[in-house]
Write a protein that holds these residues in place. Structure first.
Motif, PDB file in Angstrom:
ATOM      1  N   SER A  13       0.335   0.150   5.760  1.00 31.06           N
ATOM      2  CA  SER A  13       1.529  -0.672   5.565  1.00 31.06           C
ATOM      3  C   SER A  13       1.884  -0.773   4.075  1.00 31.06           C
ATOM      4  N   ASP A  41       1.200   1.600   1.822  1.00 37.94           N
ATOM      5  CA  ASP A  41       1.776   2.892   1.446  1.00 37.94           C
ATOM      6  C   ASP A  41       3.211   3.019   1.948  1.00 37.94           C
ATOM      7  N   LEU A  42       3.424   2.646   3.223  1.00 44.22           N
ATOM      8  CA  LEU A  42       4.771   2.761   3.781  1.00 44.22           C
ATOM      9  C   LEU A  42       5.737   1.807   3.072  1.00 44.22           C
ATOM     10  N   SER A  70       6.581   3.281  -0.171  1.00 47.38           N
ATOM     11  CA  SER A  70       7.453   4.449   0.015  1.00 47.38           C
ATOM     12  C   SER A  70       8.881   4.016   0.314  1.00 47.38           C
ATOM     13  N   PHE A 124      10.687   6.068   7.333  1.00 47.50           N
ATOM     14  CA  PHE A 124       9.552   5.268   6.854  1.00 47.50           C
ATOM     15  C   PHE A 124       9.679   3.803   7.294  1.00 47.50           C
ATOM     16  N   GLU A 152       8.518   3.689  10.826  1.00 47.57           N
ATOM     17  CA  GLU A 152       7.065   3.798  10.891  1.00 47.57           C
ATOM     18  C   GLU A 152       6.400   2.481  10.460  1.00 47.57           C
ATOM     19  N   LEU A 153       6.958   1.851   9.425  1.00 49.58           N
ATOM     20  CA  LEU A 153       6.417   0.573   8.969  1.00 49.58           C
ATOM     21  C   LEU A 153       6.583  -0.499  10.045  1.00 49.58           C
TER      22      LEU A 153
END
Length: 243
Positions: free
Chosen positions: A143, A145-146, A149, A226, A229-230
Motif C-alpha cells: 500500500s 508503494d502503490l 506511485s 495503480f 490496485e491500491l
C-alpha cells in the motif's frame, strides 16, 4: 392310779411325767381347736397363697413374655425390611458407582481429545496469527508503494500536461524525478512494461512518436490502474482484518 397312790415308786416318776406331758399335749390342741388354726392348716393356707401368688406371677410373666415375643417378632420383621431396603440401596449405589467410574473414564478420554483439539487449534491460531502478521506487513509495504506511485503519477501528469513534453522529454523528466520522488521508479518500470506490452515488433508505436499526448494518456492510465490496485489492496486488508 389307786395302786400308784398306795405304792408310790420313785423310780417310775420320770416315766409318769412323760406320759402326763404327752397327754397334756394331746389335750391342749383339742382345746385350742375351737379358737385357733392348726399349724397344718397354716401351712396349707400359706402354700395355697404361695401357689396363687406363683400362678399370678407366672400369668404376668407369660403376658410379659408374650408382649416381648410380639415386639421381638415385629422388630425382627422391621429389621428384615430394613436389611432388604439397605440391600436394594447398596445395589443402586454400586450401580451408580460403576456408572460413575465409566463416566469418569469416558470424560477422561473426552478431556484428552479436547486437549489435543485445543493444542491443534492453538497451533493453527499461532500459524494464522503469524500469517496474518506477515500479510499485514506485506499490505503495509504494497500500500505504501502503490500510494507513493499514485502520488508520483499525479505529479508526473501535472508536469507533462503543463510542459507538453514529448516522449523523450517526458522520460527524461520522469528519470530526474525518480531520484527524489518516492514511487517514481515504480512508475518508470510500469511505463517501460507498458511499452513492451503495446509494441508488436515495430520500433515504436506511432501514437507515441514526437508528442506528449501519448505519454500523458499512458501516465493517466497507469495512475488509474495503480489507484484501483491500491483500492483492491485496502479492501482485501479490511476483509482480512474482520475475519
Amino acid at each position: 392310779l389307786t395302786q400308784l397312790r398306795a405304792e408310790p415308786d420313785t423310780a417310775a416318776l420320770p416315766a409318769m411325767k412323760s406320759v402326763i406331758a404327752a397327754a397334756l399335749l394331746c389335750v391342749v390342741p383339742s382345746v385350742a381347736h375351737a379358737t385357733k388354726v392348726t399349724p397344718t392348716q397354716q401351712v396349707i393356707t400359706m402354700m395355697t397363697e404361695m401357689k396363687t401368688k406363683g400362678e399370678k406371677m407366672m400369668d404376668e410373666e407369660q403376658k410379659v413374655f408374650a408382649a416381648y415375643a410380639e415386639w421381638a417378632d415385629d422388630r425382627s420383621k422391621e429389621l428384615a425390611f430394613d436389611i432388604e431396603d439397605a440391600g436394594a440401596k447398596i445395589e443402586k449405589l454400586l450401580a451408580f458407582i460403576e456408572k460413575a467410574d465409566s463416566d469418569v473414564a469416558q470424560l477422561g478420554k473426552d478431556i484428552e481429545s479436547l486437549n489435543a483439539e485445543i493444542d491443534k487449534l492453538s497451533a493453527e491460531k499461532k500459524e494464522a496469527t503469524e500469517l496474518r502478521a506477515s500479510e499485514h506487513a506485506e499490505y503495509l509495504k504494497v500500500s505504501k508503494d502503490l500510494g507513493e506511485s499514485v502520488d508520483a503519477l499525479g505529479r508526473a501528469v501535472q508536469v507533462v500536461s503543463a510542459q507538453q513534453y514529448d516522449r523523450p522529454q517526458a522520460e527524461a523528466m520522469l528519470q530526474t524525478m525518480a531520484k527524489t520522488v518516492p514511487g517514481m521508479p515504480a512508475v518508470l518500470a510500469a511505463l517501460q512494461q507498458s511499452d513492451m506490452e503495446q509494441q508488436d515488433g515495430a520500433p515504436e508505436v506511432a501514437a507515441y512518436e514526437a508528442q506528449g499526448g501519448g505519454v500523458l494518456a499512458l501516465l493517466e492510465g497507469l495512475e488509474k490502474k495503480f489507484k484501483k490496485e491500491l483500492a483492491d489492496v485496502e479492501e482485501d486488508e479490511a476483509n482480512q482484518a474482520h475475519e
